[in-house]
Design an enzyme around this catalytic site. Structure first.
Site, PDB file in Angstrom:
ATOM      1  N   TYR A   1      -6.485 -58.848  23.184  1.00 46.00           N
ATOM      2  CA  TYR A   1      -6.886 -60.176  22.711  1.00 46.00           C
ATOM      3  C   TYR A   1      -8.399 -60.228  22.575  1.00 46.00           C
ATOM      4  O   TYR A   1      -9.135 -59.711  23.424  1.00 46.00           O
ATOM      5  CB  TYR A   1      -6.429 -61.254  23.707  1.00 46.00           C
ATOM      6  CG  TYR A   1      -7.024 -62.610  23.410  1.00 46.00           C
ATOM      7  CD1 TYR A   1      -6.365 -63.498  22.565  1.00 46.00           C
ATOM      8  CD2 TYR A   1      -8.256 -63.001  23.944  1.00 46.00           C
ATOM      9  CE1 TYR A   1      -6.921 -64.742  22.266  1.00 46.00           C
ATOM     10  CE2 TYR A   1      -8.816 -64.239  23.640  1.00 46.00           C
ATOM     11  CZ  TYR A   1      -8.142 -65.097  22.808  1.00 46.00           C
ATOM     12  OH  TYR A   1      -8.692 -66.315  22.508  1.00 46.00           O
TER      13      TYR A   1
ATOM     14  N   GLU B   1     -10.055 -66.205  16.530  1.00 50.76           N
ATOM     15  CA  GLU B   1      -9.178 -65.476  17.440  1.00 50.76           C
ATOM     16  C   GLU B   1      -8.497 -64.321  16.742  1.00 50.76           C
ATOM     17  O   GLU B   1      -7.994 -64.484  15.626  1.00 50.76           O
ATOM     18  CB  GLU B   1      -8.083 -66.424  17.948  1.00 50.76           C
ATOM     19  CG  GLU B   1      -8.091 -66.636  19.429  1.00 50.76           C
ATOM     20  CD  GLU B   1      -7.012 -67.619  19.872  1.00 50.76           C
ATOM     21  OE1 GLU B   1      -7.039 -67.957  21.043  1.00 50.76           O
ATOM     22  OE2 GLU B   1      -6.163 -68.033  19.062  1.00 50.76           O
TER      23      GLU B   1
END
Lengths: 385, 292
Positions: A109, A197
């Site tokens: 991530y 993101e």
């Protein structure tokens, strides 16, 4: 402003962040063509809507070859995709992203967001990619590493290295990861993003790093200097009444209740929703006509308010500071006549020239209830709805 | 004494020659504020409504001895206007402009020397010390002199609070709107520190809203020993998550920044928290009358 995954990937690709090969399509036939062109054994067909949780909702499917890609696309296009972020009615799928299937070894991530308390962007990285990052933050906060970027100096290379080592990348992957992180930061600055993101950032069996999914939220206040990005707005993803309101520079958000409210100022508008709730009702909307609204604004606001069929009563709560109550009264009278209001109306008005405003309303012959205070007005309108 | 502004305030208006700048400069002057001039690049050497106009802030400060600046510059240029005021050494800069890009503000706040310049705002109504001075757009005629301080993220809720105080016979020492943006120059805590040291302020109303952690910081600060009674309200108890409620900073993100959390934190710190904004005045009257 939100943009689609395929648009976010286009933006990231332009800034040197590696993304899978693929293309966006609006028909099953095109999906076939793109899958053929990609030539991989497996392709991934991804529904493009402005909501997360698409995978769990059945909006992301893999297909073996062009024929299957076409079939899957047929099923996805036009469906109402329901995820935990869309609400029970779901969102209509109008576009698909068809991408090469990848042989994935690990999912990571990577995210960038503004840290309000620190006053600067913070980059977050985690070895647990592909999961709901809020859940990771709540359950296992130690698995997320963070670095604050100085607002003028930016994210230093050593900070990116700390993040890369912090999520357990080996020596050979650190250099490409650092490059991705620094490019991500450049993208954040260059687009005036409020959130960026990559979840997941994948490592393929071939040792390549790629952004498998991407999300970018843009700062509405900065769109004036990003004409190209402003064009990425997809009006079909937005509530039609909210689109209409934005054309008149009104801050309107549609809600589920029955009491339409019109207020000046964002704080007072939120507070008005709160008093309606406290009085036992449910607000149908948030509507801030602005501190300096004129009669025309009031008229436009009124039209949007009553266009919502759920509205059973209307509450106007205005504190005239700069906006004078006589101007407001004039606007209300004209608007009520024009839209031929069929539901009860409660008005609470206070501030500059209030007596004059009240007299005008009373002389207008319109049917409405005047409230002395905000609380009294809320109680009235809840009873009438 | 009030906080931040008083009879000695000498005000420059950046963007004086625009519609808003002109209107509010006149309103401030009519209220009794000493407005000494304005800055509009390219219009230096002219006069506007009787005030001298300068090209740069340095020239304006040198010529007028200004110690405060009020900014009505459009959003694309407002962050630069703040930096210019700070570079000219102005100790108090109040920025009314709404809609400044967040990253512009991040850079600006990092560049300002906060020991030399206090920034209030942006996206705020400014401040008023009734009977002494006003720097901003809070309508003067609704305010009475008194001993209650108000600090708020919202503008119109300030008006509401003032009106309710007047209704219960209370007036204001200083009322300050700190702004609805995610990044602002002066926080609740900064303001409470000033109110803490002001012997003309007996109690404070704090009006928060959803988003961020500013209200939780208030709670922590009060626990560390803020002695004066505080009445608090948090707007947005019914706001849906993930939506930006008018103010750029008013958003409940990932379940954080909710009104309920903030109200709990404030109440736990001894703040008289009201559920309804309609109870602010009455709660303050009660808080003052029940003081030991």
């Amino acid at each position: 402003m939100k943009i689609h995954e395929y648009q976010a990937k286009m933006v990231l690709g332009r800034h040197g962040v590696p993304i899978p090969k693929g293309d966006v399509v609006v028909s099953a036939f095109e999906a076939h063509q793109v899958a053929e062109r990609l030539g991989t054994d497996v392709v991934v067909v991804k529904a493009q809507i402005h909501a997360g949780g698409r995978g769990k909702g059945g909006g992301i499917r893999s297909a073996r070859g062009p024929a299957e890609a076409e079939r899957v696309a047929e099923e996805l296009l036009g469906m109402q995709l329901v995820t935990h972020q869309t609400g029970p009615e779901g969102r209509k799928v109008a576009r698909l992203l068809v991408e090469e299937g990848l042989d994935i070894e690990r999912e990571l991530y990577l995210g960038l967001v503004l840290d309000r308390a620190a006053g600067c962007p913070v980059m977050m990285a985690s070895a647990t990619g592909g999961m709901d990052i809020e859940q990771v933050a709540a359950d296992t906060p130690a698995l997320i590493v963070r670095e604050h970027a100085h607002p003028t100096a930016g994210l230093a290379a050593y900070q990116a290295r700390k993040l890369a080592f912090g999520i357990g990348l080996g020596a050979t992957l650190v250099a490409p990861a650092v490059e991705i992180m620094r490019n991500l930061y450049q993208t954040f600055l260059a687009t005036d993003a409020s959130l960026l993101e990559i979840n997941p950032l994948v490592i393929t069996r071939g040792g390549q790093l790629l952004a498998l999914d991407a999300k970018i939220d843009l700062d509405d206040n900065a769109l004036f200097r990003h004409k190209d990005l402003a064009k990425l707005r997809d009006l079909s993803e937005e509530e039609p009444l909210e689109v209409e309101a934005s054309k008149h520079s009104l801050n309107y958000i549609r809600l589920d209740g029955t009491i339409g409210c019109m207020v000046n100022g964002a704080g007072l508008a939120m507070a008005t929703m709160d008093v309606i709730k406290l009085a036992g009702g449910e607000p149908a909307n948030f509507l801030d006509v602005g501190g300096g609204a004129n009669a025309e604004q009031i008229r436009n606001a009124f039209k949007i308010l009553v266009a919502d069929a759920n509205v059973k009563a209307v509450f106007i709560n205005i504190f005239g500071g700069i906006l004078r109550c006589d101007v407001l009264a004039k606007g209300i009278i004209a608007a009520v006549r024009e839209v031929d209001l069929q539901v009860p109306l409660v008005i609470r008005m206070e501030g500059t020239n209030v007596e004059q405003g009240w007299k005008m309303l009373q002389a207008s012959g319109l049917s409405f209830t005047l409230a002395e205070t905000m609380a009294q007005g809320a109680e009235h309108v809840v009873r009438l709805a | 004494m009030a906080i931040l502004i008083d009879k000695d305030t000498r005000l420059l208006v950046q963007g004086l020659t625009g519609r808003e700048g002109t209107f509010h400069a006149k309103q401030s002057a009519a209220y009794g504020t000493t407005v000494v001039g304005g800055v509009t690049p390219g219009k230096g050497g002219t006069t506007h409504e009787g005030w001298p106009v300068f090209d740069t802030m340095v020239q304006a400060v040198e010529a007028t001895g200004a110690n405060a600046s009020l900014i009505f510059v459009p959003p694309p240029f407002a962050a630069d206007a703040i930096l210019e005021a700070a570079s000219a050494g102005v100790p108090l800069v109040v920025c009314i402009t709404e809609g400044i890009p967040t990253l512009d503000m991040a850079r600006t706040l990092a560049l300002i020397d906060s020991r030399a310049t206090r920034l209030v705002g942006p996206n705020c109504p400014g401040l008023i010390s009734p009977g002494r001075s006003k720097v901003g757009i809070i309508p003067g005629h609704i305010c009475c002199e008194g001993r209650v301080g108000i600090v708020s993220r919202s503008g119109t809720l300030v008006y509401e609070a003032i009106h309710q105080l007047t209704g219960v016979g209370l007036g204001l020492s200083t009322c300050i709107g700190i702004g609805g943006d995610p990044l602002i120059g002066t926080s609740f805590v900064d303001t409470l520190q000033l109110f803490s040291g002001d012997n003309e302020t007996d109690a404070v109303i704090v009006i928060g809203e959803i988003g961020g952690t500013a209200e939780e910081e208030v709670a922590a600060y009060i626990r560390r020993g803020f002695k004066k009674p505080v009445v608090g309200f948090v707007a947005g108890q019914t706001a849906p998550p993930g939506r930006r409620m008018g103010h750029a900073g008013a958003i409940v993100a990932n379940g954080k920044g909710t009104a309920a959390e903030k109200m709990d934190a404030l109440a736990a710190a001894g703040v008289h928290v009201v559920e309804s904004p309609a109870d602010l005045g009455a709660a303050m009257a009660l808080a003052l009358s029940s003081r030991p």
